[in-house]
Design a protein around this motif. Structure first.
Motif, short mmCIF file in Angstrom:
data_model
loop_
_atom_site.label_atom_id
_atom_site.label_comp_id
_atom_site.label_asym_id
_atom_site.label_seq_id
_atom_site.Cartn_x
_atom_site.Cartn_y
_atom_site.Cartn_z
N GLY A 345 63.08 58.81 39.31
CA GLY A 345 62.92 59.44 40.53
C GLY A 345 61.71 60.30 40.26
N GLY A 401 56.33 56.20 48.72
CA GLY A 401 57.44 57.23 49.34
C GLY A 401 57.97 56.38 50.51
N SER A 402 57.31 55.49 51.09
CA SER A 402 57.93 54.73 52.26
C SER A 402 58.81 53.54 51.85
N SER A 404 61.93 51.46 50.10
CA SER A 404 63.37 51.54 49.65
C SER A 404 63.69 51.94 48.15
N GLN A 408 60.93 50.77 45.17
CA GLN A 408 60.18 51.79 44.35
C GLN A 408 60.22 51.56 42.87
#
Lengths: 508, 325
Positions: A345, A401-402, A404, A408
């Motif tokens: 992340g 960022g858009s 899931s 990502q």
């Protein structure tokens, strides 16, 4: 003390507690009993459910099923305050304290003694804090700022804070992880003091010497299930290790026909002043080399140094037989060594950037000419790897960022594969993902190895290490504790070397 | 991919509405001649906003741009007074180099000493102004001391637009190229978007921020000469407080103050929006207080808008929503 455990009832007990997270059953009907004046060690691998238990006991998680019993009465801890009021308190692995506040303020934050008009009664707070500190033998002035204290003293403050709420149950989650030998001895004395005061103590640790030194009882969890409990006096290290790791094969790992080729990477004598010492190994083509160890054994730190994020003080690496000096991640990438960090992340994707730009970012030097990027090349590369990883997105132009979470992750992996590396380092590749995704990641790792890529897999999960690795290096306290392969590669040997148990059944 | 994404389209819309309101009260404002004049007047703000955009994009801020402008402008003016024969081209190069040097000082302090950018540039802002005072003892360089060529350059008209306006256009095009088509531009976005991730992809975060400050300083230096030549005066306090207008233009233009998001077109439109407000409101007899209040309101509305759009694209948790984005 003439304590007879058979006659006393537990102060606090978990009875059939179940806790489920999406895709994971963290606790599956577990039982745990804590007795006044006794230290119970909770033993289990990473992922066994220890932290979930701590959070359930302290009101941070609500169990999905089962009962929490306080003095035999069923209770609920809907909030952390409720648990604290019931006298359950935890000293966490990483102590949560405030640098800029005084020791007394840290101890009483949230429940400071109040005077007139509801204002904090500072003299009383200071006095009470000092009493608690003196009571645990800590030579700390309650008036000093926390930031002026060393790590060990901070720990004592955390313990004092735990005691400031009239605790009956004290949970210590890996309390010695950051302490020196001498400080650990002092902590043991403190535990003895708490025991003498009749507090029930839950002691969570990976270190067997510690458990045998301090605990009266043990409870073992494995994969969120209760395995067994008993008196320390009646058990041995060998038995505990067996309970911890002895598992039926409940997960299927991809079949791999290991065809290991030539040496690709040789590391010799890699050392860092504070993090690791004398790390050396070889890695061959098509091989998956596991790095096992307890959290904090220095594995990630070594990997970061290998790719040039930090500099080693000593050591050399050879890649395809040639000596290489890696001073920065850019050097590592151009040499063909890439690192997929554990915290994907934070350290992984750039969320505001389009998918294709994320994927090409580490490959840009190769894709550009005179500092100018070439859009067509970028799209071609990005398309190739998104198709290969079956990443579906409306357009490669959409920001990462858009997507899931799973997609990502695919972007992050595509990014590193697109550099066409020789060696790929995966740090905890399946941490925090569900069983189905885990299997997909394992499948994919096997595929990469089969294509001739050399994989280093840092993992704290024994089944994953056993299921995927051709060879395993065990690290402990910044050094290589063992290199294992073939028949020597068993759960018992892994745990033994990682935890530093020297002889078989030493305590038996 | 459309040239103007929604945020820029909204800004264009806001500018058109603004022009419409002004034109209904004072039609003369929207004549081509006047619009060219407004654009030229806004050119320094556009140039500085573009430099600031790069800096803010990389999670920094450059508060020293106006002071850099003033110092470079003063040095150019002093050279012109002492050596009127120095060609304008040389002066422009000198302004670029001097500005870049001041930017490099900022960047170096941020990179190597890890001092927060706001602290570094607050300090250098004062130092640069102080140096002007040391150079001049506080005295002014006035129009009559400057050579005719020195003053004429930014005002010369080419194809109906003064050189000052053309320079803003050229800087916009160059920045567009750098941000969109070079590895350096990509590095700015990466560092601002996620510095931790950028490190692993082989980008030197500190060096990238350093280069952002160099670009900002270089553009401030260039604007310094143009400003002093256009207004034909140089003194310690020129462009005092202008750095705040520059930051405001960036914010209105959708440059995320936390870094990672910025567009060249946004920064230019943000500067134009502020420039039009400043030029138009006096024309239609809006009191100076309301001018300030309207500028301030525009900034807050822009930030609120950014925060809202930033939130809406956060997380897609629902499976059903995954492909609708």
């Amino acid at each position: 003390m003439g304590h007879d455990p058979a006659q006393s009832a537990p102060v606090l007990a978990l009875d059939g507690i179940t806790k489920t997270f999406p895709g994971v059953r963290a606790l599956d009907g577990v039982t745990l009993e804590l007795f006044a004046g006794r230290v119970t060690a909770l033993i289990g691998e990473n992922g066994a459910g220890k932290s979930t238990v701590v959070k359930t006991l302290t009101g941070i998680y609500q169990p999905d099923g089962g009962r929490i019993l306080l003095d035999g009465e069923a209770v609920q801890f809907p909030t952390a305050q409720a648990a604290a009021q019931a006298g359950v308190t935890a000293i966490h692995q990483e102590t949560v304290l405030f640098d800029e506040l005084s020791v007394a303020e840290n101890i009483f934050l949230g429940h400071a003694p109040k005077g007139r008009f509801g204002l904090i009664d500072r003299p009383a707070m200071h006095r009470q804090a000092q009493d608690i500190l003196d009571g645990i033998g800590a030579e700390i002035d309650a008036g000093v700022r926390l930031k002026d204290l060393g790590i060990a003293s901070r720990h004592l403050v955390a313990i004092a804070r735990a005691l400031s709420v009239e605790a009956r149950v004290v949970i210590m989650d890996e309390p010695t992880a950051a302490l020196s030998r001498k400080e650990i001895e002092e902590l043991y004395e403190l535990v003895e003091t708490l025991k003498a005061q009749g507090k029930a103590i839950l002691f969570i640790s990976h270190k067997f010497d510690e458990i045998f030194r301090i605990a009266d009882r043990y409870t073992v969890f494995r994969d969120g299930q209760f395995i067994g409990t008993g008196e320390m006096a009646d058990t041995s290290e060998a038995e505990l290790v067996q309970m911890m790791v002895g598992r039926s094969v409940d997960q299927i790992y991809p079949e791999r026909s290991t065809q290991v080729g030539d040496e690709v990477l040789t590391v010799a004598g890699y050392s860092h002043p504070t993090e690791f010492e004398d790390i050396g190994f070889t890695l061959r083509r098509g091989e998956i080399l596991g790095f096992y160890g307890l959290v904090g054994a220095g594995r990630s730190e070594f990997m970061q140094s290998l790719i040039g994020v930090t500099r080693p003080s000593k050591g050399a690496i050879r890649l395809d037989g040639k000596v290489r000096v890696i001073r920065s991640p850019a050097d590592a990438i151009s040499a063909g060594i890439v690192y997929v960090p554990e915290d994907r992340g934070k350290q992984g994707a750039i969320l505001d950037m389009p998918i294709f730009q994320n994927i090409t970012l580490p490959s840009l030097p190769r894709l550009s000419r005179n500092g100018f990027t070439r859009m067509a090349n970028e799209f071609a590369l990005a398309r190739h790897y998104t198709e290969r990883l079956d990443l579906r997105a409306a357009s490669l132009d959409t920001p990462v960022g858009s997507l899931s979470g799973g997609n990502q992750q695919k972007v992050v992996i595509a990014k590193w594969l697109a550099t066409q590396p020789k060696v790929i380092i995966l740090d905890e590749p399946t941490k925090g993902i569900d069983i189905g995704s885990k299997a997909a990641v394992h499948e994919f790792m096997a595929e990469l190895a089969a294509e001739g890529l050399s994989v280093i897999m840092v993992s704290s999960e024994i089944p994953e290490i056993l299921g995927m690795s051709d060879r395993v290096i065990v690290m402990r306290e910044g050094r290589i504790a063992a290199e294992l392969e073939g028949d020597a590669l068993t759960p018992e040997t892994l745990v033994r070397h990682a935890a530093g148990i020297t002889t078989k059944g030493a305590a038996a | 991919m459309s040239v103007l994404n929604s945020r820029e389209a909204i800004l264009v819309g806001a500018i058109l509405v603004l022009l419409g309101i002004v034109a209904s009260r004072f039609p003369g404002f929207v004549t081509p001649t006047n619009l060219v004049a407004v654009f030229t007047d806004t050119a320094p703000l556009i140039i500085l906003a573009l430099g600031q955009m790069v800096v803010i994009l990389t999670r920094s801020i450059d508060l020293s741009v106006a002071a850099n402008l003033a110092l470079t402008g003063m040095v150019c003016a002093l050279i012109n007074v002492s050596f009127p024969g120095v060609p304008i081209g040389v002066l422009v190069l000198l302004a670029l180099a001097l500005g870049a040097t001041m930017g490099a000082i900022n960047g170096f302090l941020v990179w190597k000493l890890a001092i927060p950018p706001i602290v570094v540039t607050l300090g250098t802002m004062t130092i640069f102004r102080g140096i002007i005072f040391l150079l001049t003892d506080g005295s002014w360089v006035n129009s009559h001391q400057m050579s005719a060529a020195f003053k004429a350059f930014p005002r010369e008209t080419v194809l109906g637009l003064p050189v000052l306006g053309w320079i803003a256009v050229i800087v916009t095009l160059i920045l567009g190229l750098v941000m969109g088509r070079t590895t350096l531009g990509r590095a700015f976005f990466a560092v601002g978007g996620n510095p931790h991730a950028a490190v692993y992809t082989g980008i030197n975060v500190g060096r990238t921020q350093f280069l952002a400050f160099v670009i900002s300083g270089m553009l401030a230096g260039l604007t310094g000469y143009l400003w002093v030549a256009r207004y034909a005066v140089a003194y310690v306090d020129i462009a005092g407080g202008f750095e705040l207008d520059v930051v405001a233009a960036c914010v209105i233009g959708g440059v995320a103050i936390a870094g990672g998001v910025a567009t060249v077109s946004g920064a230019v439109l943000g500067a134009l929006f502020l420039g039009i407000i400043k030029n138009a409101l006096p024309v239609i007899d809006v009191s100076p207080f309301w001018q300030l209040a309207i500028s301030g309101a525009a900034i807050i509305i822009a930030v609120a808008f950014n925060a809202r759009t930033g939130r809406s694209k956060g997380r897609v948790i629902l499976k059903s929503a995954e492909h609708t984005q």
